[in-house]
Write a protein that holds these residues in place. Sequence first.
Motif, PDB file in Angstrom:
ATOM      1  N   MET A   1       5.793   8.630  21.810  1.00  0.00           N
ATOM      2  CA  MET A   1       5.723   7.320  22.522  1.00  0.00           C
ATOM      3  C   MET A   1       4.479   7.234  23.198  1.00  0.00           C
ATOM      4  O   MET A   1       3.926   5.892  23.238  1.00  0.00           O
ATOM      5  CB  MET A   1       7.221   7.306  23.323  1.00  0.00           C
ATOM      6  N   ASP A   2       4.185   8.394  23.828  1.00  0.00           N
ATOM      7  CA  ASP A   2       3.100   7.972  24.769  1.00  0.00           C
ATOM      8  C   ASP A   2       1.605   8.423  23.951  1.00  0.00           C
ATOM      9  O   ASP A   2       0.831   9.741  24.307  1.00  0.00           O
ATOM     10  CB  ASP A   2       3.341   8.802  26.073  1.00  0.00           C
ATOM     11  N   SER A  25      -1.154   0.413  36.422  1.00  0.00           N
ATOM     12  CA  SER A  25      -0.928  -0.121  35.080  1.00  0.00           C
ATOM     13  C   SER A  25      -2.253  -0.268  34.281  1.00  0.00           C
ATOM     14  O   SER A  25      -2.345  -0.720  32.905  1.00  0.00           O
ATOM     15  CB  SER A  25      -0.537  -1.529  35.174  1.00  0.00           C
ATOM     16  N   PHE A  28      -2.807   1.571  31.019  1.00  0.00           N
ATOM     17  CA  PHE A  28      -2.001   1.030  30.016  1.00  0.00           C
ATOM     18  C   PHE A  28      -2.451  -0.235  29.093  1.00  0.00           C
ATOM     19  O   PHE A  28      -2.740  -0.209  28.090  1.00  0.00           O
ATOM     20  CB  PHE A  28      -0.542   0.790  30.452  1.00  0.00           C
ATOM     21  N   GLU A  29      -2.983  -1.134  30.254  1.00  0.00           N
ATOM     22  CA  GLU A  29      -3.777  -2.304  29.911  1.00  0.00           C
ATOM     23  C   GLU A  29      -4.794  -2.094  29.003  1.00  0.00           C
ATOM     24  O   GLU A  29      -4.975  -2.593  28.006  1.00  0.00           O
ATOM     25  CB  GLU A  29      -3.877  -3.227  31.033  1.00  0.00           C
ATOM     26  N   ASP A  32      -3.632  -0.952  25.505  1.00  0.00           N
ATOM     27  CA  ASP A  32      -3.325  -1.949  24.546  1.00  0.00           C
ATOM     28  C   ASP A  32      -4.391  -2.755  24.021  1.00  0.00           C
ATOM     29  O   ASP A  32      -4.455  -3.141  22.902  1.00  0.00           O
ATOM     30  CB  ASP A  32      -2.523  -2.994  25.637  1.00  0.00           C
TER      31      ASP A  32
ATOM     32  N   TYR B  37      -1.332 -11.932  32.541  1.00  0.00           N
ATOM     33  CA  TYR B  37      -1.533 -10.521  33.155  1.00  0.00           C
ATOM     34  C   TYR B  37      -2.849  -9.810  32.817  1.00  0.00           C
ATOM     35  O   TYR B  37      -3.592 -10.219  31.982  1.00  0.00           O
ATOM     36  CB  TYR B  37      -0.219  -9.678  32.222  1.00  0.00           C
ATOM     37  N   GLY B  38      -3.055  -8.584  33.138  1.00  0.00           N
ATOM     38  CA  GLY B  38      -4.186  -8.122  33.407  1.00  0.00           C
ATOM     39  C   GLY B  38      -5.048  -8.294  31.954  1.00  0.00           C
ATOM     40  O   GLY B  38      -6.328  -8.738  32.074  1.00  0.00           O
ATOM     41  N   ASN B  81       6.652  -2.866  23.314  1.00  0.00           N
ATOM     42  CA  ASN B  81       5.514  -1.999  22.919  1.00  0.00           C
ATOM     43  C   ASN B  81       4.396  -1.804  24.247  1.00  0.00           C
ATOM     44  O   ASN B  81       3.446  -1.258  23.943  1.00  0.00           O
ATOM     45  CB  ASN B  81       4.641  -2.847  21.767  1.00  0.00           C
ATOM     46  N   ARG B  82       5.067  -1.841  25.529  1.00  0.00           N
ATOM     47  CA  ARG B  82       4.250  -1.499  26.503  1.00  0.00           C
ATOM     48  C   ARG B  82       4.606  -0.292  27.240  1.00  0.00           C
ATOM     49  O   ARG B  82       4.771  -0.159  28.538  1.00  0.00           O
ATOM     50  CB  ARG B  82       4.242  -2.600  27.638  1.00  0.00           C
ATOM     51  N   ARG B  83       5.213   0.473  26.408  1.00  0.00           N
ATOM     52  CA  ARG B  83       5.686   2.171  27.029  1.00  0.00           C
ATOM     53  C   ARG B  83       6.801   1.684  27.838  1.00  0.00           C
ATOM     54  O   ARG B  83       6.785   2.468  28.962  1.00  0.00           O
ATOM     55  CB  ARG B  83       4.687   2.934  27.394  1.00  0.00           C
ATOM     56  N   ARG B  85       7.298  -0.113  30.475  1.00  0.00           N
ATOM     57  CA  ARG B  85       7.382  -0.636  31.857  1.00  0.00           C
ATOM     58  C   ARG B  85       7.144  -2.132  31.865  1.00  0.00           C
ATOM     59  O   ARG B  85       7.035  -2.883  30.756  1.00  0.00           O
ATOM     60  CB  ARG B  85       6.002   0.015  32.349  1.00  0.00           C
ATOM     61  N   LYS B  88       2.647  -6.944  35.004  1.00  0.00           N
ATOM     62  CA  LYS B  88       2.666  -7.718  36.298  1.00  0.00           C
ATOM     63  C   LYS B  88       2.166  -9.182  35.848  1.00  0.00           C
ATOM     64  O   LYS B  88       1.156  -9.187  35.508  1.00  0.00           O
ATOM     65  CB  LYS B  88       2.009  -6.910  37.374  1.00  0.00           C
TER      66      LYS B  88
END
Lengths: 865, 126
Positions: A1-2, A25, A28-29, A32, B37-38, B81-83, B85, B88
């Motif tokens: 998953m990670d 975050s 993660f962003e 993505d 979002y970001g 798909n955002r693990r 979480r 924001k």
Amino acid sequence: MDKYYSPRFARWIISLLSKFEKMDSLIFEMEDEYLEIFESEGRKRAHKWYWLQTFKSIPRFLKFSFDWGKSMFSNYLKIALRNIIKKKEFAFINIIGLAAGMACSIVIMLWVWDEYSYDKFNKYNTNIFRITSDWEKWDWDGLPLSPGSLGPAVKEEIPGITDYVRIIGYDRAVFKYNNNIFYEKNGVIVDPSIFTVFSFPLKNGTPDDILTSPESIVISETFAKKYFGNENPFGKQIDVDGELKNVTGVFYDLPKNSHLTFDFAVSFEFLSEHSNYSESWSAFNFTTYLLLGDKTIYDLSSISSKMVKTAKSNKCSQVEGGVTFNLQPLNDVHLYDFGWETNYTRIGDSTQVYIFMMVAVFILFIACINFTNLSTARAVNRSKEVGLRKTIGANKSQLIFQFIAESLLMVTIATIIAILLVEAILPSFNTLSGKEITTEYSNPVFIGVILVIILLTGLLSGSYPAFYLSSFNPVTTLTKRISSVKGGSSFRKVLVVFQFSLSIILILVTMLIYKQIDYSKNIKLGIEKENVVFIPLLENLSTKYEVMKTELLKNPFIKEVSAHGYNLITDPTPRAAGFKWAGMPEERERSLDLIWSGVDYRFFELLKIEPVEGEIFSENFTSHKDGVILNEAAIAEMGLENPIGKWITLDDWKKTIIGVVKNVHFKSTKKEIDPRVFYLRDYSTEASGIMLIKIDGQHTEEIMSYIEDKWNIINNISPFEYGFIEDDYENLYKSETKIAKIFSYFTSLAILISCLGLFGLSLFAAEQQKKAVGIRKVLGASTVGIILLMSKEFVKWILVANVIAWPIAYLFIDQWLQNFVYKTEIGILPFLIAGISAVTISLATISFQSIKAASENPIESIKYE
Amino acid sequence: MFLLESRIRGKSLKNKELTKIEEILLLSIWRLKENAYGVKIRQHVSEVIQKEFSYGHLYDALSQLEKKEYVRKELGEIVPNRRGRRQKIYSVSELGFEALNKAREVNEIIWDGIPRFASNPGNQNG
């Protein structure tokens, strides 16, 4: 998953930078978006994009974290300030105590810094060396004397020596210009190279043109002002001891932190006219400095041996007899001198400097211990607040930062106050120490040291209560009674005991210094020093001595008049070696040194020196003119029995011993009494030295003006000058008295700080035990009983402090007293006094709190439960 | 003591003007609505200014806007798909709209009546 696909290193940088809240975050962003680009444009493009983002973000993150840090910092600061204002009295005591300690430390460190800074202003200070000689036979190492011809010879014959400077003191002389007549004793005979080798700039004149002839003289700026006022002295003439000299140069006053000090200088040409000392190889009368080339300074030992060779080849008898030379770096001279006093040097004492440095550290240490102690005690009283905070989720590091911020804030305020105190104290300190110390805010070292002190003190004294408190279990702090939260109090006890031990040590040391000074001043000298006036005799009065003596004796209030070859107390002692006497054992290795004392008749009667054997000089016996009198020390040194009638010689000089007198202390009790030989000197032909006059103490003023009148009649050149030998005796202990004064200031400060600490602690002990005391009162305990109870703990600590302090103090004192040949006994009384005073002072300090606590209404104390 | 207290409480950051990037950010956030979002915000702004807008700059500016209370942050839905979480989501606050209106006013006043400039900047006084 990670699973992460983005480049690892870049991602690691991002993770570092985003270690702040609300930024988690980000990783993660970015991941993505990375994947988006990976899918649409391929791996390479995605990689490039990620790295680009990382680089572009770095400066922004730094700014961001700086802003964040700044707002967090100001937040902590606000809270810290609020907390401090909440308990004003406590903060006041704590800050003042710390400020006082810091101020003291800073002043001392400035002094130490000044001592170490001597001579460093010289441009070539690393290349200047002083020639010292080692005399193995007499055990003299590092004597700063060398023959006059050594300097020039060394410059010529040894490569790598750029220049030399020779210097020797100039005897006291009378200077006269227009109506200004004064004695001057701060003069030297020197090579003009001194103004180029050392950084002594000239105001008028150039180094090549000054001091070229026997009549040349150069003077300091202040000296010029004294005699010439606003006139330009350059090119003018000034009368020196009856001879006219030409002012060929004026130099700026020598800096205070130079070990060399003189007001005027005369050339070597002058010296050559009067003696051949400067060309001699056997007169070790000069101090010689060498300026070495840059490479040569690493080669000192070979230069030293070359100097020995040069001296030997010039038939220098002392070097042939085993004397060797060494080179002493200029920067060592001020603190590590042999102890050879001259009129042109300022010598310090490295031991003294070291001691003061230690004292500075001690005092700072005591002040910091205090601060920590009080902060901790205060923190314990806030354990409820801490418990509360923890239950609502404040994390540990935040609490720690909070306490440290409070500490740092208080330390900073204390430092500011300390600096203000330093500025206030410095002028009077400078007067006491004879220096010109200033705070140098522009010096980065100075600022750096202050910042380090702030940081260390703030962090250390803040972190102790911080870590201690923030590790509390919130449940126990909220529910348990405050009085049972002990923890850490044993450490605090140790701190207080340590503080008081230090204070007691200081008390004892100060007391003993004063005791030794008192002892030295009141020791039986062997003479009657009161009401003895001395007048320096000058060479131009050779026939007038007897006239003066006769005139003086006409005055009924003048009891005796005599003379001596030099001032017994303040002048250096002229020593001669190699005496032989009748019955001297053959095997005797050490040659006999004796001090010369040339006296006039009635010398012993004037000073009331007691004879032991034989006779003292009397005009009734012409045989006395060939006689000498020795003192007990001389006889002991010779090991001679029945000395009367035996002969004693030194080279051509031969006399008979006619008497022995008791030893007299002419110098400080630090020194042994020198073996002396007294001989009759004809003052009607050789009037140099001092005239001694015993006067009636009831009419001093009258007598002094009588003497002055007589002096002015027979002499119209030199000003009238006189002294009392009892004053000279006082001055022998000037430096010890100064040290004693300084130590007493330190001691008062240490006691003050210790008491402040104790006071604050008792404040909190009282608050802590409020409930216990209240309950006791209800159960019938008396006020006095409670006071005793509360004081018992503290007194115990003080007694322990005494036990620790006494042996340490004894060691220091014993060590210091070794400096004195004649010393006082230490005795038990000082220790008792110190101990009792410590207990009394501490009881007085805590009495405020204990009385207040004991007399409070018990209902009030037990109310809150 | 009172003066000290109020100073300690800190100067207010409200009612300060918007910087250019803040203006662009707020408008982008408003445009993107529930997608603000970001990642999306950054991409949008990058398009608008025709340069790669860095994440560092983005979050720095966002934090400044938050301090001024021009934006709000809310937790959105959990996207698989955002693990696991929640993302924001940013939105413009009342104060933010006020600030934007003010910025627009200023813009309109200073640009009023000025024609589009030609590519060669020779003619300054037209």
